[in-house]
Design a protein around this motif. Sequence first.
Motif, mmCIF file in Angstrom:
data_model
loop_
_atom_site.group_PDB
_atom_site.id
_atom_site.type_symbol
_atom_site.label_atom_id
_atom_site.label_comp_id
_atom_site.label_asym_id
_atom_site.label_seq_id
_atom_site.Cartn_x
_atom_site.Cartn_y
_atom_site.Cartn_z
ATOM 1 N N TYR A 1 2.315 5.209 -1.199
ATOM 2 C CA TYR A 1 2.028 6.616 -1.473
ATOM 3 C C TYR A 1 3.076 7.110 -2.461
ATOM 4 O O TYR A 1 4.281 6.924 -2.254
ATOM 5 N N ARG B 1 -2.308 7.246 -4.331
ATOM 6 C CA ARG B 1 -2.261 6.027 -3.536
ATOM 7 C C ARG B 1 -2.283 4.849 -4.499
ATOM 8 O O ARG B 1 -3.148 4.770 -5.367
ATOM 9 N N PHE C 1 -2.495 7.003 6.288
ATOM 10 C CA PHE C 1 -1.753 6.412 5.160
ATOM 11 C C PHE C 1 -0.291 6.807 5.255
ATOM 12 O O PHE C 1 0.095 7.613 6.087
ATOM 13 N N ASP D 1 0.880 -1.168 0.000
ATOM 14 C CA ASP D 1 0.000 0.000 0.000
ATOM 15 C C ASP D 1 0.919 1.219 0.000
ATOM 16 O O ASP D 1 1.476 1.594 1.038
#
Length: 564
Positions: A23, A81, A201, A21
């Motif tokens: 960024y 993202r 995040f 996951d």
Amino acid sequence: MAREFQRGHKARISDLTAGTDLYVGVQISGPGLTFDISCFGLDADERLSDDRYFIFFNQPKSPEESLQLLGPQAGDTESFRVTLEKIPQQIRKLSFTATLDGAGQMSQIGPGYIRIVAGGEEVARYPFSGSEFSTERAVMLGDFYFKDVWRFAAVGQGFDGGLDALLKNFGGEVAEEEPAAPQQPQPQAEGAVPGFAPPAFGVPGTPAPAPAPMPQPAAQGFAPPPGATPPAPAPSVHAAPTIVAPLNTPPGGSPVPPPPAPPAFGHPGQQPPVPSAPPPPGYGARPYAPHVPQAPVPPPGYGQPTPPPGYGQPPPPGQVLPGQMPGQQAPYGVPQGASQGAPRTPGVLGALQMFKETPTGQRWTQQNPKLVRADLGMGGQPVLARQGSMVLYQGKVDFSYKGAGFSGRIVGNATGQEMQLMRCTGQGQVFFAEDATMLHPIELQGDAVCVSAESVLAFDESLQYEVRRIEGHGIPGGALFTMQFQGTGTLVVKTHGVPVVLPVTPTTFADANAVVAWSAASQVIVSSQVRMRRNSYPGDTGESVNLQFRGAPGNFIVVQPYEI
């Protein structure tokens, strides 16, 4: 600590972080300049075959939300993202791009970057500045691409034509401008899409308050707005078996997917052929011209191999660029030649424009099928090359003798695998060629390949190499020898004519004088068909001794249409 990339550098995502996951932040600015930052989701043929995976201000997320536009935050001009495990199988590359909205050019930008953050920690950063560009109006900053695993590449490749040229490069269609009322920009939450909280995040540290969102310009006709009926899709490429995407970025061409083509030998450099005679009949997946009859159907059980790692694929038909034949495109990672869509220069320069030097963006760049260029300033590693193979160089480059040592000379003389090498160091670019043979850069990423010393032109000094013995019987000496190269770097192999890459099967035999290279995991033995009674009479075939190859699926051999 974040790993800093230079243009052309690549790495596995798993080597940077265990997270999936991610960024992705982009920082780019310039006095009086406005930028559109987007992400293109491309298929295995590196085409934008599904418009829903073009992520930009007017389409902030993909259908399954594996790609999301987050907006400006934490000092980034734009951010995304990326959830790798959610990306569908048909998407094999994510290309992050920046284009100018309005007047200006990329040489006017200040220092910027594209970075990757995972788990709140920055793990990778590619810095760039306007000094790397000139009149470009669009630039590909970095790619996530799938080759066995997800990887990241720092690209830094520009297009003079702006967003339209970028869309055409990815096979998209540019709609005609309509005098419709401009679409009002949709306000966004500061640095996030609905339903997604940036603090939870992977933005490192405590994010600074994001600036108020800038008014986004209206759609300019390069993609349909949400809800609009997309154009009729080209013939589906998703029904075909998924191929590992080569590290190539093909330029724009026809939206119709190209026909199958045979795998080319080599990977990272560009292979734009100069005008020459068409390839011989039977070479490739189908005949070159309509009047050539179809090649005979292969025997049962003989399949088309998947190109092995490190071997690229030939460019499909598309836009003609300087130094290319019509119907071919440039491999990925190599900067495009002249400006796309620019008018042709009149006079002598216009006549020679197609032979101009290909601008570099990689350590190794193929100028044409018989000339390759090495940039000594990238990677910091010297280059070892066959003595006398330099045909041109630019910059401050030093050439020194590379000796093999006393024992090395003895082994080379005894095995026939002696290489007379020179060492190229300094800051500059060196062009290599020899006897107008065809050149094929092969990128090794920890794997190994066996190549005859006679077929080696140049390679990165970081590669390890040694003489390897081929087992055999039935011939004097009982063995042959070859060179094995292993490690991380690029090896440039030369061939007489266009080679063919074949899969290794239990019934694969090759003439020892024609075989160029093979995967190091293959088992190779010398096969002899000598029969004293048969060969005691005139009329011997001359094919009494061959090399037999055995190995698991995925192994390969490379054979040239020439016997040394």
